[in-house]
Design an enzyme around this catalytic site. Structure first.
Site, PDB file in Angstrom:
ATOM      1  N   ASP A 124      11.532  23.133   2.419  1.00  0.00           N
ATOM      2  CA  ASP A 124      11.751  24.031   3.542  1.00  0.00           C
ATOM      3  C   ASP A 124      12.935  23.291   4.283  1.00  0.00           C
ATOM      4  O   ASP A 124      12.858  22.294   4.912  1.00  0.00           O
ATOM      5  CB  ASP A 124      10.495  24.152   4.551  1.00  0.00           C
ATOM      6  CG  ASP A 124       9.835  25.220   4.082  1.00  0.00           C
ATOM      7  OD1 ASP A 124       9.945  25.685   3.082  1.00  0.00           O
ATOM      8  OD2 ASP A 124       8.863  25.361   4.681  1.00  0.00           O
ATOM      9  N   LYS A 134      12.670  33.567   3.035  1.00  0.00           N
ATOM     10  CA  LYS A 134      11.347  34.369   2.940  1.00  0.00           C
ATOM     11  C   LYS A 134      11.314  35.812   3.792  1.00  0.00           C
ATOM     12  O   LYS A 134      12.080  35.962   4.569  1.00  0.00           O
ATOM     13  CB  LYS A 134      10.414  33.539   4.068  1.00  0.00           C
ATOM     14  CG  LYS A 134       9.764  32.378   3.441  1.00  0.00           C
ATOM     15  CD  LYS A 134       8.744  31.712   4.304  1.00  0.00           C
ATOM     16  CE  LYS A 134       8.596  30.266   3.948  1.00  0.00           C
ATOM     17  NZ  LYS A 134       7.764  30.131   2.774  1.00  0.00           N
ATOM     18  N   GLY A 166       1.841  24.203   6.915  1.00  0.00           N
ATOM     19  CA  GLY A 166       2.055  23.925   8.528  1.00  0.00           C
ATOM     20  C   GLY A 166       0.732  22.939   9.029  1.00  0.00           C
ATOM     21  O   GLY A 166       0.779  22.633  10.088  1.00  0.00           O
ATOM     22  N   GLY A 190       0.520  22.228   2.413  1.00  0.00           N
ATOM     23  CA  GLY A 190      -0.139  20.976   3.123  1.00  0.00           C
ATOM     24  C   GLY A 190       0.318  19.859   2.389  1.00  0.00           C
ATOM     25  O   GLY A 190      -0.334  18.443   2.656  1.00  0.00           O
ATOM     26  N   GLY A 248       6.945  22.077   3.002  1.00  0.00           N
ATOM     27  CA  GLY A 248       7.470  22.758   4.059  1.00  0.00           C
ATOM     28  C   GLY A 248       7.719  21.817   5.078  1.00  0.00           C
ATOM     29  O   GLY A 248       8.541  21.138   5.221  1.00  0.00           O
ATOM     30  N   SER A 249       6.629  21.691   6.166  1.00  0.00           N
ATOM     31  CA  SER A 249       6.954  20.982   7.101  1.00  0.00           C
ATOM     32  C   SER A 249       6.863  19.309   6.816  1.00  0.00           C
ATOM     33  O   SER A 249       7.272  18.684   7.800  1.00  0.00           O
ATOM     34  CB  SER A 249       5.618  21.320   8.327  1.00  0.00           C
ATOM     35  OG  SER A 249       5.463  22.611   8.080  1.00  0.00           O
TER      36      SER A 249
END
EC number: 4.3.3.6
Lengths: 300, 197
Positions: A30, A87, A159, A220, A241-242
């Site tokens: 991301d 997205k 997230g 995650g 992602g994060s």
């Protein structure tokens, strides 16, 4: 005689699923701006996911989360030469039309954004661009494939930096595939009914022992060890992602996760790349999240 | 005699399956000691910039170049073709290739994924039946140097398959279409190289 130029076929299932095949053994990261996209490409990402806010920020800021500004997506496409994903909201076929017009390489119909339709997903067969969709179990994966998804990612809980939901979902999907392989033909009819998926697709998976599309894990993954564990569980690759850009040293962590995915079964490599990465993202325990805040429960 | 498939990233399992179906012993190659055990190598489709980075990070780039120089057969598809090209156009900053093929390849020559396509190609060296070819964000051979020769071109004349001695490269992916003839052709080179010694 007419001209015998062979017909070129665009947007076929083979072409759509094929791009996901080429991303196997890789990490999709991301990114929220061109600078992060450059770091991701330099670190060895196989693709980037362009979005305005990483899931951790969507979670903390709340409100309705939508498709990103086309200017942001353009700037990321201009910055890197690896594939760019973006997205769209579940069921928001116009956001998807816009993303296709922007020439993204893959659309993620994503539960991380606020759903636009609580009944229907996008009819993905209508598009030339391929789609990846999230799934928490085999039935959900098969319904998305039936709608035209060319790649599946298990959802996990985006997230959070908590890998437990990602583990639950990959175990569930793999376990259900394994169970199908043990069923007789008459039992497969019932299995198809229970999975709410077409019999032909269920029978194909029972015969081959795998999904007909690539399966990545998401939601995650925050450390090289998390990523390697997902690969040992049978994932074809991982989305982070994060976990990268919410950590203390995104460049080092991105590099390390890429290496851990390639050498997922070699603990000495995973140990070496896990050294000195600085702070991992702080994270939230999924068990502390009230049910309405669990993104994985969006989509059906 | 076993053949290797470079397994740093990409669709290496598809290549391994095709090669095994043709009777080859296949070893997945991620380390120099694994490369040392094989008598031919396939470099799969995937992301060339990632394979390049990993090959250099794990001490495989120089052994790969030596493998090519030694004359052992190597077949590259898509990203693998880029890895084998002497010159890469439109690589990421700092991208290197193993080299060996006297060609210049343009990475991602067709544009975004919506321009990826499948089509039939004539490949005379494989016989009369056309090859059904899948191009996925594919590269194109822009310049074929004097030591290499084109094996196939698109209708517009752009070169998408090349051969040079024991090196073989295609812009497209026979490994995902059930097209075995390129792999047979490659294994023929491996067998011949083995006899020479």
């Amino acid at each position: 005689m007419t001209e015998t130029t062979p017909a070129e076929q665009f947007g076929s299932s083979r072409v759509k699923r094929g791009l996901a095949d080429m991303m196997k053994g890789g990490v999709i990261m991301d990114v929220v701006n061109a600078e992060q996209a450059r770091i991701a490409e330099d670190a060895g990402a196989v693709a980037v996911m362009a979005l305005e806010r990483v899931p951790a920020d969507i979670r903390s800021q709340g409100g309705v989360a939508r498709m990103s500004d086309p200017d942001l997506i353009d700037s990321i496409i201009a910055e890197v030469s690896i594939p760019v994903m973006a997205k769209a909201r579940i069921g928001h076929f116009v956001e998807a039309q816009i993303l296709q017009a922007l020439n993204v390489d893959y659309i993620d119909e994503s539960e991380v954004l606020s759903p636009a339709d609580y009944v229907n997903h996008i009819d993905k067969w209508n598009f030339t661009v391929p789609f990846v969709c999230g799934a928490t179990n085999l039935g959900e994966a098969l319904r998305r494939i039936t709608e035209g998804a060319a790649m599946i990612r298990s959802k996990g809980e985006a997230g959070t930096g908590d890998v437990s939901e990602a583990m639950k979902h990959i175990r569930t999907i793999k376990g259900e595939i394994g169970r199908l392989s043990s069923l007789s033909k008459d039992e497969l009819y019932v299995a198809a009914k229970e999975l709410q998926a077409p019999y032909e697709l269920v029978a194909e998976i029972a015969a081959t022992g795998k999904l007909p599309v690539v399966l990545f894990v998401a939601g995650g993954v925050a450390t090289p060890a998390d990523a390697a564990m997902m690969m040992q569980m049978g994932a074809d690759g991982v989305f982070v992602g994060s976990g990268i850009f919410k950590s203390g040293n995104p460049q080092a962590r991105a590099n390390a996760i890429v290496k851990a995915v390639t050498f997922y079964d070699d603990a000495s490599v995973i140990a070496a790349v896990s050294r000195g990465l600085g702070e991992a993202m702080v994270g939230i325990n999924v068990s502390d999240l009230a049910a309405p805040h669990r993104l994985s429960e969006r989509g059906w | 005699m076993s053949v290797g498939v470079l397994a740093l990233q990409g669709d290496f399992r598809e290549h391994a399956e095709v090669l095994r179906s043709l009777g080859a012993d296949v070893e997945l190659v991620r380390r120099p000691e694994e490369l040392a055990r094989v008598s031919g190598l396939v470099i799969p489709g995937g992301e060339s910039s990632v394979m390049d980075k990993l090959a250099r990070a794990f001490g495989l780039a120089e052994p790969l170049a030596a493998f090519v120089r030694s004359g052992l057969p190597v077949y590259g598809t898509c990203a693998g073709l880029i890895m084998l090209a002497d010159t890469v156009i439109d690589g990421i900053a700092g991208q290197e290739s193993i080299g060996g093929l006297d060609i210049a390849v343009r990475r991602n020559a067709f544009g975004s994924q919506t321009l990826s396509f499948e089509t039939d190609l004539d490949v005379p060296v494989l016989g009369d039946a056309p090859v059904h070819a899948v191009f996925i964000r594919a590269p194109v051979v822009e310049t074929v140097g004097p030591r290499a020769r084109a094996l196939a071109t698109l209708a517009d004349g752009r070169c998408v398959a090349v051969e040079q001695d024991n090196l073989l490269g295609t812009s497209f992916h026979p490994e995902i279409t059930g097209e075995n003839r390129f792999h047979e052709y490659f294994l023929g080179k491996v067998a011949a190289a083995g006899f020479r010694g």
